[in-house]
Design an enzyme around this catalytic site. Sequence first.
Site, PDB file in Angstrom:
ATOM      1  N   TRP A 358      10.508 -28.376 -52.365  1.00 15.21           N
ATOM      2  CA  TRP A 358       9.716 -27.648 -51.361  1.00 15.21           C
ATOM      3  C   TRP A 358       8.218 -27.811 -51.599  1.00 15.21           C
ATOM      4  O   TRP A 358       7.414 -27.455 -50.752  1.00 15.21           O
ATOM      5  CB  TRP A 358      10.120 -26.170 -51.302  1.00 15.21           C
ATOM      6  CG  TRP A 358       9.718 -25.340 -52.485  1.00 15.21           C
ATOM      7  CD1 TRP A 358      10.249 -25.414 -53.741  1.00 15.21           C
ATOM      8  CD2 TRP A 358       8.726 -24.314 -52.552  1.00 15.21           C
ATOM      9  NE1 TRP A 358       9.651 -24.507 -54.579  1.00 15.21           N
ATOM     10  CE2 TRP A 358       8.710 -23.808 -53.883  1.00 15.21           C
ATOM     11  CE3 TRP A 358       7.843 -23.752 -51.634  1.00 15.21           C
ATOM     12  CZ2 TRP A 358       7.846 -22.791 -54.304  1.00 15.21           C
ATOM     13  CZ3 TRP A 358       6.985 -22.739 -52.061  1.00 15.21           C
ATOM     14  CH2 TRP A 358       6.988 -22.266 -53.386  1.00 15.21           C
ATOM     15  N   ASP A 359       7.856 -28.352 -52.738  1.00 18.17           N
ATOM     16  CA  ASP A 359       6.455 -28.658 -53.030  1.00 18.17           C
ATOM     17  C   ASP A 359       5.802 -29.413 -51.875  1.00 18.17           C
ATOM     18  O   ASP A 359       4.629 -29.197 -51.549  1.00 18.17           O
ATOM     19  CB  ASP A 359       6.338 -29.584 -54.252  1.00 18.17           C
ATOM     20  CG  ASP A 359       7.004 -29.046 -55.503  1.00 18.17           C
ATOM     21  OD1 ASP A 359       7.859 -28.151 -55.383  1.00 18.17           O
ATOM     22  OD2 ASP A 359       6.688 -29.542 -56.592  1.00 18.17           O
ATOM     23  N   GLU A 487       9.745 -18.417 -60.956  1.00 23.26           N
ATOM     24  CA  GLU A 487      11.058 -18.707 -61.553  1.00 23.26           C
ATOM     25  C   GLU A 487      11.249 -18.029 -62.909  1.00 23.26           C
ATOM     26  O   GLU A 487      12.263 -18.239 -63.561  1.00 23.26           O
ATOM     27  CB  GLU A 487      11.252 -20.220 -61.679  1.00 23.26           C
ATOM     28  CG  GLU A 487      11.423 -20.896 -60.321  1.00 23.26           C
ATOM     29  CD  GLU A 487      11.399 -22.412 -60.405  1.00 23.26           C
ATOM     30  OE1 GLU A 487      10.788 -22.946 -61.346  1.00 23.26           O
ATOM     31  OE2 GLU A 487      11.990 -23.055 -59.513  1.00 23.26           O
ATOM     32  N   LYS A 595       5.303 -16.838 -63.567  1.00 22.93           N
ATOM     33  CA  LYS A 595       5.087 -18.271 -63.777  1.00 22.93           C
ATOM     34  C   LYS A 595       4.179 -18.861 -62.707  1.00 22.93           C
ATOM     35  O   LYS A 595       3.331 -19.685 -62.987  1.00 22.93           O
ATOM     36  CB  LYS A 595       6.442 -18.977 -63.743  1.00 22.93           C
ATOM     37  CG  LYS A 595       6.410 -20.466 -63.986  1.00 22.93           C
ATOM     38  CD  LYS A 595       7.815 -21.049 -63.783  1.00 22.93           C
ATOM     39  CE  LYS A 595       7.837 -22.550 -63.947  1.00 22.93           C
ATOM     40  NZ  LYS A 595       9.109 -23.122 -63.456  1.00 22.93           N
ATOM     41  N   GLN A 596       4.398 -18.462 -61.480  1.00 22.24           N
ATOM     42  CA  GLN A 596       3.589 -19.029 -60.402  1.00 22.24           C
ATOM     43  C   GLN A 596       3.493 -18.042 -59.255  1.00 22.24           C
ATOM     44  O   GLN A 596       4.290 -17.120 -59.145  1.00 22.24           O
ATOM     45  CB  GLN A 596       4.155 -20.358 -59.932  1.00 22.24           C
ATOM     46  CG  GLN A 596       5.324 -20.277 -58.963  1.00 22.24           C
ATOM     47  CD  GLN A 596       5.772 -21.655 -58.511  1.00 22.24           C
ATOM     48  OE1 GLN A 596       6.510 -22.321 -59.203  1.00 22.24           O
ATOM     49  NE2 GLN A 596       5.328 -22.087 -57.349  1.00 22.24           N
TER      50      GLN A 596
END
Lengths: 765, 765
Positions: A358-359, A487, A595-596
Amino acid sequence: MRRLFENINEWKIIQDNIEFEENRLAESIMSLGNGYMGMRGNYEESYSKDSHRGSYIGGIWYPDKTRVGWWKNGYPNYFGKVPNSINYIGINICINGEALDLAKANVEQFYRELDMKNGVLTRKLIADVSGNKIEVNVVRFLSIATKELGVIKYEVKSLNFDGEVTFIPYLDSNVKNEDSNYEEAFWVNISSESSKNTGSVVVRTKDNSFETEVFTVGANMKVKSSKEPKIRTNTNKEYYSENTMIFDVKQGETVGIEKYVSITTTRDYNKDELLCKGEQILSNEFDKGYELLLKEHCEAWNKRWESADIKIDGDKLAQQGIRYNLFQLFSTYYGEDSRLNIGPKGFTGEKYGGATYWDTEAYCLPVYLGVTKKEVSKNLLVYRYNQLDYAKANAKKLGLEGALYPMVTFNGEECHNEWEITFEEIHRNGSMIYAIYNYTNYTGDFEYIKEKGIDVIVEVARFWASRVHLNARKNVYMIHGVTGPNEYDNNVNNNWYTNYIAKWCLEYASENIAYLENEDIEAVNRNNVSKEECEKWINIASKMYLPYDNELDIIVQHDDFLDKELIKVKDLPKENLPLNQKWSWDKILRSCFIKQADVLQGMYYFGDKFTTEEKKRNFDFYEQYTVHESSLSPSIYSIIACEIDNLDKAYELYSRTARLDLDNYNHDTEDGLHITSMSGAWLSIVQGFAGMKTFNQKLSFNPKLPKNWNGYSFNINYREHILNIEVNKEFVKITNLSDKSVNAIIYGQEYSIDDEVTVCLVVNP
Amino acid sequence: MRRLFENINEWKIIQDNIEFEENRLAESIMSLGNGYMGMRGNYEESYSKDSHRGSYIGGIWYPDKTRVGWWKNGYPNYFGKVPNSINYIGINICINGEALDLAKANVEQFYRELDMKNGVLTRKLIADVSGNKIEVNVVRFLSIATKELGVIKYEVKSLNFDGEVTFIPYLDSNVKNEDSNYEEAFWVNISSESSKNTGSVVVRTKDNSFETEVFTVGANMKVKSSKEPKIRTNTNKEYYSENTMIFDVKQGETVGIEKYVSITTTRDYNKDELLCKGEQILSNEFDKGYELLLKEHCEAWNKRWESADIKIDGDKLAQQGIRYNLFQLFSTYYGEDSRLNIGPKGFTGEKYGGATYWDTEAYCLPVYLGVTKKEVSKNLLVYRYNQLDYAKANAKKLGLEGALYPMVTFNGEECHNEWEITFEEIHRNGSMIYAIYNYTNYTGDFEYIKEKGIDVIVEVARFWASRVHLNARKNVYMIHGVTGPNEYDNNVNNNWYTNYIAKWCLEYASENIAYLENEDIEAVNRNNVSKEECEKWINIASKMYLPYDNELDIIVQHDDFLDKELIKVKDLPKENLPLNQKWSWDKILRSCFIKQADVLQGMYYFGDKFTTEEKKRNFDFYEQYTVHESSLSPSIYSIIACEIDNLDKAYELYSRTARLDLDNYNHDTEDGLHITSMSGAWLSIVQGFAGMKTFNQKLSFNPKLPKNWNGYSFNINYREHILNIEVNKEFVKITNLSDKSVNAIIYGQEYSIDDEVTVCLVVNP
């Protein structure tokens, strides 16, 4: 942190010492690609220390049988791998019969540069091979004028001896993947040939039991030498073809060869005509000659830069960083082929290499929208449209309706095998729709919705409608058992981002259906969308549960997030970082560390739906707990930090994204570059510092200037207008390079720009 | 459901047809074991259709390198496997030179029985081998009088021909595990020998890089024939040894051999003396002769039954079921060796085979407490005590204090590799402590706490104290990121059962420290428990969060459980079951369906802490959502159902546990028997129907009688008293078979029982 390449040049990556310890890292950094194929920065000659030879071809993949400890129902049967393919750069060199091996020779001088402006890798070195000193000069490029073509010019000069220099250009297809699940080769030999100055090998991917396509790949080489060799032999065996040329040299004399290679595959040609087509292409190109081929290639790169370059005044590291990112991104994908996509490691490594995540939709698409013509971006959408049937099959496999796009794929089939990701990181499905919104909203190409987009929009809406459940006690719709963009939390309930984008997808679907009912009823009918179904979507969207904490006045990342032990990253002893190396997985999961971007990803996507004050509250809360251990994270935070006028934080985060690989921030660049993350640096500058937004078909800017920059400028392509945006310490200037006037909002005020408009830079207190 | 063995006998498992389709299932059912070793019910002679030959030795294991798709920090490097070991039952038979293979011969009659009273497997068949009819009679047992000994008597009678019958008894150690991660053998050949009437093989487990013990195993055989053979040859090669004996037979004549085997291992002997010790044992036993050996073996089994048998009047299926369960449980473990434990598949299969799970403490220990002398149970506790250092290392690896006992182990090291289980199913740690409570409370052996128990109690308390976190806003301690006993929910927060048992462990630790401060201060001191530490435990326990729903007035299984879509099992279309085969893993996880007792497991463990009304409310709520797809589940529900007077439900659930393998309820018995679950049938009768409880050192009964039974009776050993409990339609009679008086509560009234006491059966409305 040790910076591998300390000599900073704004257009070049310069390595002026040979690197033994971190050779794999240097190989990753020096990668080349032309969208069609690419390779790591390996040496042409042999090298007996640690190295990862890798060359990869876009769209060629192999389904490697799944390897898991414990099977979970629903797991795919294979994990797609991009096969490490034919080594076509190989040229072995012998000096008086002794092989040149930089791991063994005494290397007295070493210089290598990756010229990003021209897309050329050159190397110059002086080495002592048992007393015989040579100077070596090598130039390599993968043509972006002719995608199948690779060219190497390799010269050896004798510095202190009269004797023999041997060149052995070869093609070697006996190549294995380091990440093969069962340590097996993915290639089967078909043929190999060699004759005077030429050679070829043909291999195909092994038969597989998953009924996926088998690919045949052919490589032709043609070699030209600077003078006629004394001795010439040709050898070929299974998987391998070589020419050997032995030259007599005098001290001070230079001898060299030019090696031209074509790579052709069954993605473009019938397997029987593969070699023949390759030969034709190669002959044509060969006849043009080295200088012309180099010129065509450089001009094509220069053209790309004309529309895409970002100039930064006063920060060489940042300048080099942004160019490197764009260079490697464009080396991976420039939109020529809608069957291809942007793998997280592009052509620079095996892990995740070549597959689609999906990046692409979330991070890369806006860059291509900004700097290329719209067809490039459209091709990224068409790629997913063409895989809709697989996405429907994937949803069905999990007992759901509609379409679930895969986490990782080559042909549209899901091939990842971690239940918490494969089955649960379903927010990815929202990004497929967001990309359609983003593309059509940016370009104005609403025809795409009618032609193809609506089919994807409808099936994804159907997925969400079947994936939610009604919580009857609270009379809200919930989504349980998901992994959000962060994640470091798995299998959570009501991840706000997932619920929000699901709600938005359902609303967007119903809006588009309403629009098409007037505009193109056939598009509605072919998708069998009834009034009742639309109402169901609206009903679910209106009752979607979105976790919020009234006391803190913030969005809650997911149910129970605020029940965690909330420790700030700054209060965590440094020896705990990076968590993904220092902590056990369970400790990471139950921690509050992010994480993000997760909540912030939503605020980025739907920036027009939140006030600056809301953004500030949520940024200030979540940023404290974010470790940015995904390369996709800092850019999004940097953009929001700009919006809330936290410019120092924005710059700090920008720095992490802009030189992620060059400075090996995540300690894993030796495995390959973080290609999709490279879009982050562009996003940080254009959408962050320059504050460019395009919500609701309105182009707007809100430019800011980081403290230590004098200025920056870039071009964008907005709806066929090329605009140059220049920001410096005094003013912001937008120049319309196209013929037609364009409207843009600068600092909240709308301008109609014919030629240019200049306003003062607004500096916040 | 097809019942494989339809001929029901209360003491025997009878197979009166040869089974080709479900041969593996029949092989599992017909397994034999003697605690030291065991094997699946394979034929002695060759069989060319589908079969899983398996023989296993207690405590012998091999660390097979971990195989996972995606590594998570903290994963163990190996997964322990019980190696499929030497095939020592093998006897090949030829009739006039043609091999007897039941998959090919025309089998005219077939009868096999597992005699559970005597622990003997016999087989009788008539087969036509290319026109030559033979009658075969085979008797096999693994001696429980001499653990190393296996005996087979194999006779062949000619029914219609004069000719040759060949017997080839052999030992074959060239055996592989079906579940090997990398398809490699676990054994290395050491030696093989054969001579007249004897043979031997010695193998050892392969060297491994995990520094775990390497085991050497030796097998000796000695063969006696009914008459002198015409021809005799001996062969041996790597991994293999055989004797060949050819007999002339006349029509009507019977010839046969007796094969005696000893198995010795480096668990008991030095590797150099292994064969020699085996020979000594074998010679001694051989000299006793077949009849005496059989007699000793049968008597030992009869003695076990004297104290353990449960008689059920009026339900042959149930009667056979309970005996089968006890038979297989005792075949796996009878407490002779504290280095051994009870593997979920015992000696009957590879998957999970031989390793230790929390099943032992939770389900098996009460059975051994009830029917064997206390040393048997104590050995199960000592097993864990001896592995405390590994449990401490395991906690440390995960960044925690104290000790975390492994999910799966052979030597104390964790070897499971699913993060949601390995790292998160930590409630298992509570069962280690509950077992100490259960053992000491049942037996009165509080010395064990002083000697060993407190060390385990303290380290587990330390684990919990480091694993909780303070939720500062709510001022409660929480446990995030766990998997409860219900493995159909992963990575949940505040699983009530886990929080409750953690709280109890902390309280139990502080109580025991207080007790030892008066009784045995050395035991406190050697564990370095300070006053402050004890207070911390008490504080955490007092503030432990226990999810409860006031509206429904029930315990909540974990945070968010009540937010799920609550569908009752009865409303779920049958084609969805079993979920673990029909649904994808994510769908299972987000569903409300419960695999095994979770809240109810807590109510079972701590039955004295909850009122019948509380049990009823929670049972009625959770039972609706429970699919019992773990073999450990129905027994616990059955017990609670008895307590709340839902006798029909109790009986229905009892039936699922009592004949789980005989009727192959879970469709996986072909892989091996559910050994640890077999304790469930005993628990259901004794703790369920008879309502025996021993909380707080009080023995009590609350007997009930299922509708379709006339009565039942069983013995228990309670604190060195053997009691017989008889329940029938009129009365409950407890007979004290020991010399000393014992106190027991029956239906709430306390009796001092010298000889016997009889009360009327209470039948609830």
